[in-house]
Design a protein around this motif. Structure first.
Motif, PDB file in Angstrom:
ATOM      1  N   ASN A 150      34.897  16.827 -57.060  1.00  0.00           N
ATOM      2  CA  ASN A 150      34.073  15.725 -56.572  1.00  0.00           C
ATOM      3  C   ASN A 150      32.678  16.170 -56.150  1.00  0.00           C
ATOM      4  OD1 ASN A 150      36.073  13.687 -56.928  1.00  0.00           O
ATOM      5  ND2 ASN A 150      37.106  14.422 -55.077  1.00  0.00           N
ATOM      6  N   HIS A 151      32.321  17.433 -56.403  1.00  0.00           N
ATOM      7  CA  HIS A 151      30.989  17.937 -56.101  1.00  0.00           C
ATOM      8  C   HIS A 151      30.031  17.554 -57.225  1.00  0.00           C
ATOM      9  CE1 HIS A 151      32.614  21.364 -53.316  1.00  0.00           C
ATOM     10  NE2 HIS A 151      33.044  20.160 -52.979  1.00  0.00           N
ATOM     11  N   LEU A 152      28.770  17.381 -56.881  1.00  0.00           N
ATOM     12  CA  LEU A 152      27.767  17.146 -57.907  1.00  0.00           C
ATOM     13  C   LEU A 152      27.546  18.419 -58.711  1.00  0.00           C
ATOM     14  CD1 LEU A 152      25.030  15.092 -56.000  1.00  0.00           C
ATOM     15  CD2 LEU A 152      26.822  14.221 -57.525  1.00  0.00           C
ATOM     16  N   ALA A 153      27.320  18.254 -60.003  1.00  0.00           N
ATOM     17  CA  ALA A 153      27.058  19.421 -60.850  1.00  0.00           C
ATOM     18  C   ALA A 153      25.821  20.176 -60.389  1.00  0.00           C
ATOM     19  CB  ALA A 153      26.910  18.989 -62.307  1.00  0.00           C
ATOM     20  N   ALA A 154      24.850  19.446 -59.833  1.00  0.00           N
ATOM     21  CA  ALA A 154      23.615  20.087 -59.360  1.00  0.00           C
ATOM     22  C   ALA A 154      23.872  21.092 -58.249  1.00  0.00           C
ATOM     23  CB  ALA A 154      22.630  19.020 -58.874  1.00  0.00           C
ATOM     24  N   LYS A 207      28.109  26.203 -63.397  1.00  0.00           N
ATOM     25  CA  LYS A 207      27.600  25.193 -64.340  1.00  0.00           C
ATOM     26  C   LYS A 207      28.009  25.549 -65.759  1.00  0.00           C
ATOM     27  CE  LYS A 207      23.460  23.316 -62.030  1.00  0.00           C
ATOM     28  NZ  LYS A 207      23.285  24.145 -60.829  1.00  0.00           N
ATOM     29  N   ARG A 208      27.919  26.834 -66.100  1.00  0.00           N
ATOM     30  CA  ARG A 208      28.331  27.249 -67.445  1.00  0.00           C
ATOM     31  C   ARG A 208      29.828  27.040 -67.641  1.00  0.00           C
ATOM     32  NH1 ARG A 208      24.409  29.706 -70.542  1.00  0.00           N
ATOM     33  NH2 ARG A 208      25.758  28.838 -72.121  1.00  0.00           N
ATOM     34  N   VAL A 209      30.611  27.253 -66.590  1.00  0.00           N
ATOM     35  CA  VAL A 209      32.049  26.990 -66.655  1.00  0.00           C
ATOM     36  C   VAL A 209      32.299  25.500 -66.892  1.00  0.00           C
ATOM     37  CG1 VAL A 209      34.191  26.983 -65.322  1.00  0.00           C
ATOM     38  CG2 VAL A 209      32.707  28.994 -65.274  1.00  0.00           C
ATOM     39  N   LEU A 210      31.561  24.643 -66.174  1.00  0.00           N
ATOM     40  CA  LEU A 210      31.686  23.199 -66.391  1.00  0.00           C
ATOM     41  C   LEU A 210      31.315  22.837 -67.819  1.00  0.00           C
ATOM     42  CD1 LEU A 210      32.068  20.275 -65.540  1.00  0.00           C
ATOM     43  CD2 LEU A 210      29.779  20.330 -64.523  1.00  0.00           C
ATOM     44  N   GLU A 211      30.295  23.475 -68.357  1.00  0.00           N
ATOM     45  CA  GLU A 211      29.908  23.196 -69.739  1.00  0.00           C
ATOM     46  C   GLU A 211      31.033  23.539 -70.708  1.00  0.00           C
ATOM     47  OE1 GLU A 211      26.715  24.722 -73.075  1.00  0.00           O
ATOM     48  OE2 GLU A 211      26.181  24.903 -70.956  1.00  0.00           O
ATOM     49  N   ILE A 212      31.754  24.621 -70.446  1.00  0.00           N
ATOM     50  CA  ILE A 212      32.900  24.955 -71.293  1.00  0.00           C
ATOM     51  C   ILE A 212      33.944  23.848 -71.213  1.00  0.00           C
ATOM     52  CG2 ILE A 212      34.843  26.550 -71.577  1.00  0.00           C
ATOM     53  CD1 ILE A 212      32.962  28.813 -70.775  1.00  0.00           C
ATOM     54  N   ALA A 213      34.187  23.316 -70.015  1.00  0.00           N
ATOM     55  CA  ALA A 213      35.153  22.230 -69.863  1.00  0.00           C
ATOM     56  C   ALA A 213      34.725  20.998 -70.647  1.00  0.00           C
ATOM     57  CB  ALA A 213      35.327  21.887 -68.385  1.00  0.00           C
ATOM     58  N   THR A 214      33.431  20.643 -70.581  1.00  0.00           N
ATOM     59  CA  THR A 214      32.969  19.464 -71.319  1.00  0.00           C
ATOM     60  C   THR A 214      33.017  19.697 -72.826  1.00  0.00           C
ATOM     61  OG1 THR A 214      30.634  20.147 -71.136  1.00  0.00           O
ATOM     62  CG2 THR A 214      31.493  18.694 -69.422  1.00  0.00           C
ATOM     63  N   THR A 215      32.807  20.940 -73.239  1.00  0.00           N
ATOM     64  CA  THR A 215      32.908  21.264 -74.665  1.00  0.00           C
ATOM     65  C   THR A 215      34.351  21.152 -75.130  1.00  0.00           C
ATOM     66  OG1 THR A 215      31.020  22.762 -74.464  1.00  0.00           O
ATOM     67  CG2 THR A 215      32.389  23.001 -76.413  1.00  0.00           C
ATOM     68  N   LEU A 216      35.288  21.628 -74.305  1.00  0.00           N
ATOM     69  CA  LEU A 216      36.701  21.544 -74.651  1.00  0.00           C
ATOM     70  C   LEU A 216      37.189  20.100 -74.704  1.00  0.00           C
ATOM     71  CD1 LEU A 216      38.188  24.502 -72.559  1.00  0.00           C
ATOM     72  CD2 LEU A 216      37.762  24.427 -75.025  1.00  0.00           C
ATOM     73  N   ALA A 217      36.490  19.211 -74.009  1.00  0.00           N
ATOM     74  CA  ALA A 217      36.860  17.790 -74.053  1.00  0.00           C
ATOM     75  C   ALA A 217      36.774  17.226 -75.464  1.00  0.00           C
ATOM     76  CB  ALA A 217      35.960  16.991 -73.109  1.00  0.00           C
ATOM     77  N   LEU A 218      35.959  17.843 -76.313  1.00  0.00           N
ATOM     78  CA  LEU A 218      35.829  17.399 -77.701  1.00  0.00           C
ATOM     79  C   LEU A 218      36.938  17.957 -78.586  1.00  0.00           C
ATOM     80  CD1 LEU A 218      31.959  17.847 -78.037  1.00  0.00           C
ATOM     81  CD2 LEU A 218      33.233  15.749 -77.521  1.00  0.00           C
ATOM     82  N   ILE A 271      31.582  16.768 -61.071  1.00  0.00           N
ATOM     83  CA  ILE A 271      32.278  17.538 -62.099  1.00  0.00           C
ATOM     84  C   ILE A 271      33.260  16.648 -62.845  1.00  0.00           C
ATOM     85  CG2 ILE A 271      34.004  19.363 -62.410  1.00  0.00           C
ATOM     86  CD1 ILE A 271      32.562  20.895 -60.185  1.00  0.00           C
ATOM     87  N   LEU A 272      34.023  15.844 -62.106  1.00  0.00           N
ATOM     88  CA  LEU A 272      34.989  14.952 -62.742  1.00  0.00           C
ATOM     89  C   LEU A 272      34.302  13.982 -63.681  1.00  0.00           C
ATOM     90  CD1 LEU A 272      37.834  13.810 -63.083  1.00  0.00           C
ATOM     91  CD2 LEU A 272      37.457  12.443 -61.003  1.00  0.00           C
ATOM     92  N   ASP A 273      33.186  13.390 -63.237  1.00  0.00           N
ATOM     93  CA  ASP A 273      32.499  12.421 -64.090  1.00  0.00           C
ATOM     94  C   ASP A 273      31.860  13.079 -65.309  1.00  0.00           C
ATOM     95  OD1 ASP A 273      33.198  10.202 -62.653  1.00  0.00           O
ATOM     96  OD2 ASP A 273      31.371  10.190 -61.423  1.00  0.00           O
ATOM     97  N   ASN A 274      31.364  14.306 -65.169  1.00  0.00           N
ATOM     98  CA  ASN A 274      30.845  15.030 -66.326  1.00  0.00           C
ATOM     99  C   ASN A 274      31.909  15.176 -67.397  1.00  0.00           C
ATOM    100  OD1 ASN A 274      28.041  16.569 -66.557  1.00  0.00           O
ATOM    101  ND2 ASN A 274      28.489  16.366 -64.365  1.00  0.00           N
ATOM    102  N   VAL A 275      33.109  15.550 -66.990  1.00  0.00           N
ATOM    103  CA  VAL A 275      34.180  15.761 -67.972  1.00  0.00           C
ATOM    104  C   VAL A 275      34.659  14.429 -68.529  1.00  0.00           C
ATOM    105  CG1 VAL A 275      36.475  16.741 -68.346  1.00  0.00           C
ATOM    106  CG2 VAL A 275      34.848  17.926 -66.865  1.00  0.00           C
ATOM    107  N   ARG A 276      34.716  13.399 -67.685  1.00  0.00           N
ATOM    108  CA  ARG A 276      35.132  12.078 -68.183  1.00  0.00           C
ATOM    109  C   ARG A 276      34.138  11.541 -69.215  1.00  0.00           C
ATOM    110  NH1 ARG A 276      36.951   7.824 -63.788  1.00  0.00           N
ATOM    111  NH2 ARG A 276      34.783   8.033 -63.127  1.00  0.00           N
ATOM    112  N   VAL A 277      32.853  11.744 -68.974  1.00  0.00           N
ATOM    113  CA  VAL A 277      31.850  11.327 -69.958  1.00  0.00           C
ATOM    114  C   VAL A 277      32.073  12.065 -71.278  1.00  0.00           C
ATOM    115  CG1 VAL A 277      29.407  11.429 -70.538  1.00  0.00           C
ATOM    116  CG2 VAL A 277      30.116  10.592 -68.299  1.00  0.00           C
ATOM    117  N   ALA A 278      32.348  13.375 -71.205  1.00  0.00           N
ATOM    118  CA  ALA A 278      32.571  14.153 -72.424  1.00  0.00           C
ATOM    119  C   ALA A 278      33.809  13.685 -73.174  1.00  0.00           C
ATOM    120  CB  ALA A 278      32.700  15.633 -72.063  1.00  0.00           C
ATOM    121  N   LEU A 279      34.775  13.146 -72.450  1.00  0.00           N
ATOM    122  CA  LEU A 279      36.022  12.687 -73.063  1.00  0.00           C
ATOM    123  C   LEU A 279      35.884  11.315 -73.724  1.00  0.00           C
ATOM    124  CD1 LEU A 279      38.626  13.756 -70.373  1.00  0.00           C
ATOM    125  CD2 LEU A 279      38.613  14.517 -72.751  1.00  0.00           C
TER     126      LEU A 279
END
Length: 273
Positions: free
Chosen positions: A166-170, A177-188, A120-128
């Motif tokens: 630190n959990h895998l998104a999978a 997962k949809r909540v994580l997607e909102i976080a990555t979208t907010l990173a923009l 989860i952390l790396d997903n958001v860091r990539v989006a940032l």
């Protein structure tokens, strides 16, 4: 349409509390006379739309009403046949999608779009990386992303995923997962956020969680969402626009549109087809 489209969905006459009270704020996204033809078929015709800052605006309608096409036009994945689109007082009618996103109009899709084998952390860091100006510096070591950790954790905490950072998104449930997607979208750092059926496929508990997140997110940005769950629309949205056969049937608060006989006929007719 989903099972939520029944007499009970229209029967309460609820008044939407929405994301914020008071009078309408400034318009941040606007469409006028929006039309899109596909050969001889008119998918969207003469659509006028105003989306306001710090408000949640729902775009609803029977299947095939043109909702996704409107989203594609607003985000410039499709070019309108005619009409104009304005974002933050700038005409974006002929602007390409990447530039529109950089200007602050960001969209999520019906299908969750996260990297399943990253945490989860790396997903958001990539989006940032893009707002952090690291997206073109691909030769830098992974450690260079550490500078993004503080902001990434802020976003993760904002959507309630800090315990699973630190959990895998999978390994997340569909709803998370949809909540994580909102976080990555907010990173923009969007000024206007378009959500395409954010509650699709969710259980009751996840719907409640995501609704609360959307309500909180809308405190300082505009949200336009396509949503079939009318209970969510009633509870969450400040304004509702109803599409049918590519045209606006009616628009207003939930109480107003839910009592419109044309809306009832549109939905009930779809259920019995």
């Amino acid at each position: 349409m989903t099972a939520s489209l029944n007499d009970a969905a229209f029967g309460g006459g609820q008044s939407s509390p929405g994301a914020s009270g008071g009078q309408d704020s400034r318009v941040v996204l606007s469409a006028r006379g929006l039309r899109r033809d596909f050969g001889g078929f008119v998918a969207v015709n003469n659509v006028d739309l105003d989306v306001h800052h710090a408000k949640v605006h729902a775009l609803i309608g029977p299947n095939g009403a043109g909702k996704t096409t409107v989203f594609n036009l607003l985000t410039k994945f499709l070019q309108p046949t005619s009409g104009t689109i304005t974002l933050l007082d700038q005409d974006i009618t002929k602007t390409d999608p990447a530039k529109v996103a950089r200007m602050g109009l960001v969209r999520s899709f019906q299908i969750s779009a996260v990297f399943p084998h990253l945490t989860i952390l790396d997903n958001v860091r990539v989006a940032l990386q893009r707002p952090g100006r690291l997206s073109t510096q691909f030769w830098l070591p992974m450690g260079s992303l550490n500078r993004l950790n503080e902001r990434a954790m802020e976003l993760i905490e904002a959507v309630g995923l800090q315990d699973a950072r630190n959990h895998l998104a999978a390994d997340l449930s569909y709803g998370r997962k949809r909540v994580l997607e909102i976080a990555t979208t907010l990173a923009l750092d969007p000024q206007v956020l378009l959500l395409d059926e954010p509650m699709a496929g969710m259980g009751h508990e996840d719907v409640h969680i995501v609704s609360d997140i959307i309500r909180e997110v809308a405190r300082d940005r505009a949200i336009l969402m396509v949503e079939h769950n009318l209970k969510v629309v009633a509870d969450l949205c400040d304004k509702v626009t109803v599409l049918q056969r590519g045209e606006i049937l009616t628009s207003g608060d939930y109480r107003t549109v839910s009592q419109d006989e044309r809306v009832r006929v549109a939905y009930m007719g779809t259920e019995h087809e």
